[in-house]
Design an enzyme around this catalytic site. Structure first.
Site, short mmCIF file in Angstrom:
data_model
loop_
_atom_site.label_atom_id
_atom_site.label_comp_id
_atom_site.label_asym_id
_atom_site.label_seq_id
_atom_site.Cartn_x
_atom_site.Cartn_y
_atom_site.Cartn_z
CG HIS A 200 -1.82 -1.15 1.34
ND1 HIS A 200 -3.07 -1.24 0.78
CD2 HIS A 200 -1.61 -2.35 1.97
CE1 HIS A 200 -3.61 -2.41 1.07
NE2 HIS A 200 -2.74 -3.10 1.77
CB SER A 330 16.83 19.07 -16.32
OG SER A 330 16.21 20.34 -16.27
CE LYS A 336 14.87 16.59 -12.13
NZ LYS A 336 14.44 15.29 -12.65
CD GLU A 343 11.18 9.43 -17.29
OE1 GLU A 343 11.28 9.99 -16.18
OE2 GLU A 343 11.66 9.90 -18.34
#
Length: 478
Positions: A200, A330, A336, A343
């Site tokens: 959960h 980025s 970054k 993805e």
């Protein structure tokens, strides 16, 4: 204001005249297709080049036309004509003639225009090989010879099955196996690393990082089994059913011989479908195969998401995994790095899930003796196979093999977890254990401090009873 781009004049192009039952048409002189293909180009200008019939389907048609010519020569097709068809079909199989197949998926739902595109290309190439005149239909006729004993209604579903089975065997199974094995290797590598589990999205009891990865490996093993289980139905071929499944205009035994020839060419166990009426009117085998692809996409979505969440950070996320740094992440935030392989994989999975909806709807629309959603079914199926295959290979080499465990972060998170209290259930009971967890959480103390302050145990007992390494499986029988 004049354009900064040069204006190009129309390129001089030569044409030849070809004819079908609707009349004469001008066809580009340097193309092997004929009048019916040209008419389809004019009538179905939908989507452009990106929506053309998938390459594996065209090559599968080459296999079929070669096999049919071989068999037809045993039934009386002139050997000179048949041999030229075989030679031209081989060029289709080898991908040498792909520029001559311009038709898009969005055409007649039986795929008739693509079957005729194949017939015309093979006919004209065979004529050329024999020294004849393109477009003359002599000595090789697209219908009478290349399409002999065939109908679009049985050739297209046959090509669908051949293309799908080849792509699954040659592309998908090796790719998924590669990923499964890489994940299993990580499971073995991480088998000693104890971490906190999560249910959960909340803290749960411990397991090893290896156990967590073993779940991913097993998902892919089952995924492979599901995909492989669809192959027997894909190996059943509609060829020989002709227009409605009766086999009109074929010879007795033609269906069996063609399936045998296709099997010989592809080295896959194709055989004639036991019921041609089902093979033409329904494409449940394609729906079934894509259903297995859908399950695989569901599994890969879960795996890729878990890995990117476990690798979130590097300082303000879970940070339990260090993922390979492949490229800048980025255009505005220096330094970054993002989980781009995860993805890409999850986007592929979402596309496959969408394709599954299309295939399901298309498969359900077989009306009477013919399903007329064939092109969109095979387009989506072939695309799903290709995307899943490529994504698995990319995910393996650019992510999975380079994953490292951040053991320092894993240990810190595990030792802070309140769910280690579960180990105390057999000693102090569920209710008292819950009191320890709630008190520690409310006061910001450790479990041990909370339990001792409640007078439920002493320091030594806590050390003996709360041992993550002993919480990784069932208690051994005494």
């Amino acid at each position: 204001m004049s354009s900064i781009f040069p204006v190009l004049g129309p390129k001089a192009q030569k044409f030849r005249q070809e004819a079908d039952t609707f009349g004469d048409l001008q066809v580009p002189a340097d193309r092997y297709w004929g009048a019916q293909t040209q008419r389809s180009l004019q009538n179905f200008d939908i989507g452009g080049p990106t929506e053309r019939m998938p390459e594996p389907l065209i090559k599968a048609f080459g296999v079929l036309k070669r096999a049919a010519a071989q068999v037809n020569m045993t039934y009386g097709l002139d050997a000179k004509v048949g041999d030229a068809i075989v030679r031209a079909s081989d060029e289709v199989i080898e991908g040498k003639l792909l520029e001559h197949f311009p038709l898009v998926v969005w055409q007649t739902g039986s795929g008739t225009q693509t079957n005729m595109n194949v017939n015309e290309v093979i006919s004209n190439r065979a004529i050329e090989l024999l020294g004849g005149e393109l477009g003359s239909k002599k000595p090789v006729h697209p219908n009478d010879h290349v399409n002999m004993s065939q109908s679009s209604n049985d050739t297209f579903p046959t090509a669908m099955h051949v293309a799908t089975a080849i792509e699954i065997n040659q592309r998908l199974i090796p790719a998924v196996t590669l990923l499964r094995d890489a994940i299993q290797a990580k499971s073995d590598e991480f088998k000693h690393i104890i971490k906190i589990g999560r249910t959960h999205l909340q803290d749960a009891t411990p397991l090893t990082l290896g156990q967590e990865f073993s779940g991913y490996s097993q998902q892919l093993t089952y995924g492979l089994e599901r995909v492989q289980s669809t192959l027997p139905h894909l190996y059943n071929l509609a060829q020989g059913g002709t227009a409605v499944g009766t086999g009109l205009n074929t010879r007795e035994g033609f269906d069996v011989k063609v399936a045998d020839a296709i099997s010989s060419i592809t080295k896959l166990p194709f055989k004639t479908a036991p019921n041609k009426f089902e093979a033409l009117a329904a494409h449940d085998a394609i729906v079934e195969a894509h259903g297995a692809l859908n399950v695989l996409a569901v599994s890969l979505m879960k795996i890729a998401n878990d890995i990117r969440f476990l690798g979130s950070g590097p300082r303000c996320g879970l940070g339990e995994l260090n993922l390979p740094e492949n490229e800048p992440g980025s255009s505005i935030m220096p330094g970054k790095v993002n989980p781009t392989q995860c993805e890409a994989m999850t986007m592929v999975c979402s596309q496959v899930m969408g394709n599954n909806t299309t295939v399901s709807i298309a498969g359900s629309n077989g009306h009477f003796e013919l399903n007329v959603f064939k092109p969109v079914m095979v387009k989506n199926t072939i695309q799903s196979i290709r995307l899943l295959s490529d994504a698995c290979v990319s995910f393996t080499k650019n992510c999975v093999v380079g994953i490292e465990a951040n053991e320092k972060k894993i240990n810190a998170i595990m030792n802070e977890s309140l769910m280690l209290v579960t180990a105390l259930n057999p000693y102090i009971g569920y209710d008292n254990a819950a009191k320890c967890a709630k008190k520690a959480h409310k006061e910001g103390t450790t479990l041990k401090e909370a339990a001792i302050s409640l007078g439920l145990l002493n320091d030594q007992q806590f050390k003996e009873w709360v041992r993550p390494e002993l919480m990784l499986g069932p208690t051994k029988a005494k």
